[in-house]
Design an enzyme around this catalytic site. Structure first.
Site, PDB file in Angstrom:
ATOM      1  N   ARG A  74       0.803  -1.237   0.000  1.00 23.32           N
ATOM      2  CA  ARG A  74       0.000   0.000   0.000  1.00 23.32           C
ATOM      3  C   ARG A  74       0.831   1.280   0.000  1.00 23.32           C
ATOM      4  NH1 ARG A  74      -3.220  -3.018   3.677  1.00 23.32           N
ATOM      5  NH2 ARG A  74      -4.863  -4.054   2.483  1.00 23.32           N
ATOM      6  N   HIS A 131      -0.364  15.309 -26.412  1.00 27.64           N
ATOM      7  CA  HIS A 131      -0.349  13.932 -25.922  1.00 27.64           C
ATOM      8  C   HIS A 131      -1.609  13.147 -26.284  1.00 27.64           C
ATOM      9  CE1 HIS A 131       3.114  15.394 -23.768  1.00 27.64           C
ATOM     10  NE2 HIS A 131       3.283  14.269 -23.104  1.00 27.64           N
ATOM     11  N   GLU A 178       9.444  17.131 -25.012  1.00 27.46           N
ATOM     12  CA  GLU A 178       8.861  17.544 -23.725  1.00 27.46           C
ATOM     13  C   GLU A 178       9.463  18.871 -23.260  1.00 27.46           C
ATOM     14  OE1 GLU A 178       6.269  16.001 -22.910  1.00 27.46           O
ATOM     15  OE2 GLU A 178       6.466  13.815 -22.860  1.00 27.46           O
ATOM     16  N   ARG A 206      -2.775  21.328 -14.649  1.00 26.84           N
ATOM     17  CA  ARG A 206      -1.773  20.311 -14.992  1.00 26.84           C
ATOM     18  C   ARG A 206      -2.048  19.671 -16.351  1.00 26.84           C
ATOM     19  NH1 ARG A 206       1.178  15.732 -11.190  1.00 26.84           N
ATOM     20  NH2 ARG A 206       2.433  14.885 -12.913  1.00 26.84           N
ATOM     21  N   GLU A 247      -4.175  17.002 -11.199  1.00 23.31           N
ATOM     22  CA  GLU A 247      -4.714  17.331 -12.532  1.00 23.31           C
ATOM     23  C   GLU A 247      -6.226  17.561 -12.545  1.00 23.31           C
ATOM     24  OE1 GLU A 247      -2.656  15.463 -15.863  1.00 23.31           O
ATOM     25  OE2 GLU A 247      -4.539  15.473 -16.959  1.00 23.31           O
ATOM     26  N   HIS A 294       7.819   7.875 -27.469  1.00 19.96           N
ATOM     27  CA  HIS A 294       6.841   8.779 -26.872  1.00 19.96           C
ATOM     28  C   HIS A 294       7.075  10.221 -27.359  1.00 19.96           C
ATOM     29  CE1 HIS A 294       4.138  10.479 -23.907  1.00 19.96           C
ATOM     30  NE2 HIS A 294       5.106  11.282 -23.491  1.00 19.96           N
ATOM     31  N   ASN A 345      -0.113  18.119 -21.048  1.00 24.07           N
ATOM     32  CA  ASN A 345      -0.420  17.067 -22.024  1.00 24.07           C
ATOM     33  C   ASN A 345      -0.582  17.606 -23.440  1.00 24.07           C
ATOM     34  OD1 ASN A 345      -0.506  14.775 -20.295  1.00 24.07           O
ATOM     35  ND2 ASN A 345      -2.373  15.619 -19.421  1.00 24.07           N
ATOM     36  N   HIS A 364      -0.578   9.857 -27.724  1.00 23.43           N
ATOM     37  CA  HIS A 364      -0.884   8.569 -27.078  1.00 23.43           C
ATOM     38  C   HIS A 364      -1.646   7.661 -28.048  1.00 23.43           C
ATOM     39  CE1 HIS A 364      -0.472  10.133 -22.648  1.00 23.43           C
ATOM     40  NE2 HIS A 364       0.688   9.890 -23.225  1.00 23.43           N
ATOM     41  N   LYS A 390       3.398  11.218 -11.438  1.00 26.09           N
ATOM     42  CA  LYS A 390       2.514  10.360 -12.246  1.00 26.09           C
ATOM     43  C   LYS A 390       3.243   9.046 -12.478  1.00 26.09           C
ATOM     44  CE  LYS A 390      -0.473  13.382 -14.929  1.00 26.09           C
ATOM     45  NZ  LYS A 390      -0.814  13.861 -16.285  1.00 26.09           N
ATOM     46  N   LYS A 414       7.687  22.625 -14.544  1.00 28.69           N
ATOM     47  CA  LYS A 414       6.854  21.479 -14.157  1.00 28.69           C
ATOM     48  C   LYS A 414       6.532  21.552 -12.669  1.00 28.69           C
ATOM     49  CE  LYS A 414       5.559  16.832 -14.584  1.00 28.69           C
ATOM     50  NZ  LYS A 414       5.624  15.568 -15.264  1.00 28.69           N
TER      51      LYS A 414
HETATM   52  P1  NAD Z   1      12.685   4.866 -22.085  1.00 29.49           P
HETATM   53  O1  NAD Z   1      12.538   4.824 -20.632  1.00 29.49           O
HETATM   54  O2  NAD Z   1      12.164   3.733 -22.877  1.00 29.49           O
HETATM   55  O3  NAD Z   1      14.221   5.082 -22.428  1.00 29.49           O
HETATM   56  C1  NAD Z   1      14.594   5.187 -23.770  1.00 29.49           C
HETATM   57  C2  NAD Z   1      15.708   4.195 -24.149  1.00 29.49           C
HETATM   58  O4  NAD Z   1      16.942   4.717 -23.687  1.00 29.49           O
HETATM   59  C3  NAD Z   1      15.581   2.822 -23.526  1.00 29.49           C
HETATM   60  O5  NAD Z   1      16.000   1.865 -24.464  1.00 29.49           O
HETATM   61  C4  NAD Z   1      16.538   2.876 -22.354  1.00 29.49           C
HETATM   62  O6  NAD Z   1      17.023   1.614 -21.980  1.00 29.49           O
HETATM   63  C5  NAD Z   1      17.632   3.734 -22.908  1.00 29.49           C
HETATM   64  N1  NAD Z   1      18.389   4.504 -21.931  1.00 29.49           N
HETATM   65  C6  NAD Z   1      17.921   5.137 -20.845  1.00 29.49           C
HETATM   66  N2  NAD Z   1      18.892   5.863 -20.280  1.00 29.49           N
HETATM   67  C7  NAD Z   1      19.992   5.678 -21.020  1.00 29.49           C
HETATM   68  C8  NAD Z   1      21.312   6.170 -20.946  1.00 29.49           C
HETATM   69  N3  NAD Z   1      21.670   7.070 -20.021  1.00 29.49           N
HETATM   70  N4  NAD Z   1      22.209   5.751 -21.861  1.00 29.49           N
HETATM   71  C9  NAD Z   1      21.841   4.876 -22.836  1.00 29.49           C
HETATM   72  N5  NAD Z   1      20.611   4.398 -22.972  1.00 29.49           N
HETATM   73  C10 NAD Z   1      19.687   4.785 -22.065  1.00 29.49           C
HETATM   74  O7  NAD Z   1      11.995   6.185 -22.696  1.00 29.49           O
HETATM   75  P2  NAD Z   1      11.843   7.669 -22.147  1.00 29.49           P
HETATM   76  O8  NAD Z   1      11.739   8.511 -23.349  1.00 29.49           O
HETATM   77  O9  NAD Z   1      12.841   7.997 -21.126  1.00 29.49           O
HETATM   78  O10 NAD Z   1      10.431   7.625 -21.404  1.00 29.49           O
HETATM   79  C11 NAD Z   1       9.238   7.415 -22.120  1.00 29.49           C
HETATM   80  C12 NAD Z   1       8.169   6.999 -21.141  1.00 29.49           C
HETATM   81  O11 NAD Z   1       7.944   8.048 -20.193  1.00 29.49           O
HETATM   82  C13 NAD Z   1       6.836   6.696 -21.768  1.00 29.49           C
HETATM   83  O12 NAD Z   1       6.344   5.489 -21.279  1.00 29.49           O
HETATM   84  C14 NAD Z   1       5.951   7.843 -21.311  1.00 29.49           C
HETATM   85  O13 NAD Z   1       4.610   7.472 -21.197  1.00 29.49           O
HETATM   86  C15 NAD Z   1       6.555   8.178 -19.997  1.00 29.49           C
HETATM   87  N6  NAD Z   1       6.299   9.543 -19.532  1.00 29.49           N
HETATM   88  C16 NAD Z   1       5.842   9.713 -18.267  1.00 29.49           C
HETATM   89  C17 NAD Z   1       5.622  10.982 -17.779  1.00 29.49           C
HETATM   90  C18 NAD Z   1       5.169  11.170 -16.354  1.00 29.49           C
HETATM   91  O14 NAD Z   1       4.837  12.299 -15.990  1.00 29.49           O
HETATM   92  N7  NAD Z   1       5.178  10.141 -15.536  1.00 29.49           N
HETATM   93  C19 NAD Z   1       5.887  12.092 -18.577  1.00 29.49           C
HETATM   94  C20 NAD Z   1       6.374  11.893 -19.868  1.00 29.49           C
HETATM   95  C21 NAD Z   1       6.580  10.601 -20.341  1.00 29.49           C
HETATM   96  N1  GLY Z   2       3.693  14.549 -18.184  1.00 26.02           N
HETATM   97  C1  GLY Z   2       2.437  15.132 -17.827  1.00 26.02           C
HETATM   98  C2  GLY Z   2       2.260  15.330 -16.376  1.00 26.02           C
HETATM   99  O1  GLY Z   2       3.120  15.001 -15.588  1.00 26.02           O
HETATM  100  O2  GLY Z   2       1.228  15.802 -15.972  1.00 26.02           O
END
Ligand code: NAD
Ligand code: GLY
Length: 358
Positions: A117, A244, A181, A237, A233, A261, A241, A248, A139, A223
């Site tokens: 939890r 997005h 972003e 907030r 949100e 993404h 998006n 998405h 998030k 942010k």
């Molecule tokens: P990812 O986490 O898939 O990383 C991209 C690639 O880079 C992967 O293959 C990873 O293994 C590699 N990698 C990571 N760090 C590295 C490094 N330092 N050196 C070499 N390779 C490395 O992709 P991302 O773009 O970081 O994240 C995308 C995700 O984030 C999506 O799922 C999206 O929905 C999510 N997201 C979440 C929020 C939120 O607010 N929580 C906001 C934006 C995006």
């Molecule tokens: N990436 C969108 C949010 O954190 O609200």
């Protein structure tokens, strides 16, 4: 090291930004309660797991290594984290450490939100996208075949440690995806930052250290400011998006991982600009300026050829911003001025979809 603070009362935390932070003895450990579990993936483990373990010194720590990719961001793979924790009798006093990009950050955060939890977690973002966006704001979650990020929770980390030297091993495609972003913040609330990005985009693409440090810090400040005002949100907030809802739909319809993404968000912002123009909200010079910056980041301004208006509408109907069956879009009144709208003329949206899927 520079620190941006996010003020959420008892859930406040620091966002440390700088080079060499993973190696700084004690910096991660000071946020660990009894013992730690590092969650990472095969790719990142090769580069940074030993370093992170070494920096934790005497802090009791285990690790779990997930497969790499957006296609593994699902409930089935989450079970690997829960199993590792249970096998080693981790209790409520443990701290999870997300070492990776947005996929690892979102999954670890959701595991932390749900394990017994709720336990603490630390974000160590290693992609540009994760350093400027996903590691901040709480998030967390995973994808479902029928919709992106559909299972999740709000759960804030206890600290974000953004070691910019990890970006040295990131490939150019991922760097560009992260820029989507970054420019988003300029589009939605900060015309001055947008202008700074126009002047500095080449330096960012060339991995200039000072320019990157400024872009990461300014993105985190924006942010943090937005999340402080609307953590869960209910309104403001949603501006984060921009692009997005379209993006998405592209990610889910194409199969997770096919389009990154950030790439989907780039095309999504181009589509949001188009709808805003059709609705008479932004003028042509602003639209042209916006499209130019997306393109200079090396991001797509068109969705993939496979996308049809019907596919977009099917996935957009499941967007988390849909409320009481009504689709809400993030639209632009100008560069630096976004708004959330539900009562827009839907014929403009349909015209955008037809135009981009022609
Ligand atoms: P990812 O986490 O898939 O990383 C991209 C690639 O880079 C992967 O293959 C990873 O293994 C590699 N990698 C990571 N760090 C590295 C490094 N330092 N050196 C070499 N390779 C490395 O992709 P991302 O773009 O970081 O994240 C995308 C995700 O984030 C999506 O799922 C999206 O929905 C999510 N997201 C979440 C929020 C939120 O607010 N929580 C906001 C934006 C995006
Ligand atoms: N990436 C969108 C949010 O954190 O609200």
């Amino acid at each position: 090291m520079q620190t941006v603070s996010i003020d959420l009362g008892q859930r406040s935390y620091p966002i440390h930004i700088g080079r060499g932070l993973i190696d700084q003895q004690g910096l991660i450990a000071e946020h660990v309660r009894n013992r730690a579990m590092i969650v990472t993936n095969q790719t990142i483990a090769q580069h940074y797991l030993d370093q992170t373990l070494a920096s934790l010194g005497n802090t009791p720590c285990s690790s779990v290594i997930l497969p790499d990719g957006e296609s593994f961001k699902n409930v089935a793979e989450l079970d690997r984290i829960y199993s590792a924790l249970l096998k080693e009798n981790f209790d409520r006093g443990c701290t999870l450490i997300a070492l990776g990009g947005g996929v690892i950050g979102d999954m670890t955060g959701y595991a932390a939100a749900s394990y017994q939890r709720g336990v603490d977690f630390i974000q160590i973002p290693t992609t540009l996208l994760a350093q400027v966006d996903s590691s901040v704001g709480g998030k967390t979650g995973v994808n479902h075949a029928l919709g992106k990020n559909m299972i999740g929770a709000f759960h804030q980390p206890v600290a974000v440690i953004a070691d910019m030297s990890t970006l040295d091993t990131l490939d150019d495609r991922q760097l560009k995806a992260g820029l989507a972003e970054v420019i988003k913040y300029g589009f939605i609330v900060d015309a001055d930052f947008f202008a700074w990005l126009e002047d500095n985009i080449d330096a960012l693409l060339a991995r200039d250290t000072q320019a990157t440090a400024y872009a990461v810090k300014r993105s985190c400040e924006i942010k943090a400011h937005v999340v402080e005002q609307d953590e869960h949100e209910h309104g403001l907030r949603a501006l984060l998006n921009l692009g997005h809802t379209f993006g998405h739909a592209i990610e889910a319809a194409m199969g997770y991982g096919e389009w990154l993404h950030g790439e989907a968000v780039g095309a999504g912002i181009a589509m949001a600009l188009d709808t805003s123009k059709r609705l008479g909200m932004i003028d042509e010079p602003a639209q042209t300026r916006g499209l130019a910056l997306i393109q200079r980041c090396g991001l797509p301004v068109q969705p993939p050829k496979k996308m049809t208006p019907e596919l977009f509408l099917k996935y957009m109907a499941r967007d988390k911003k849909v409320s009481a069956g009504t689709l809400r879009l993030i639209l632009l009144n100008d560069i630096g001025h976004a708004c959330v709208s539900s009562d827009f003329d839907h014929s403009a949206l349909h015209a955008t979809l037809r135009h981009f899927c022609a």
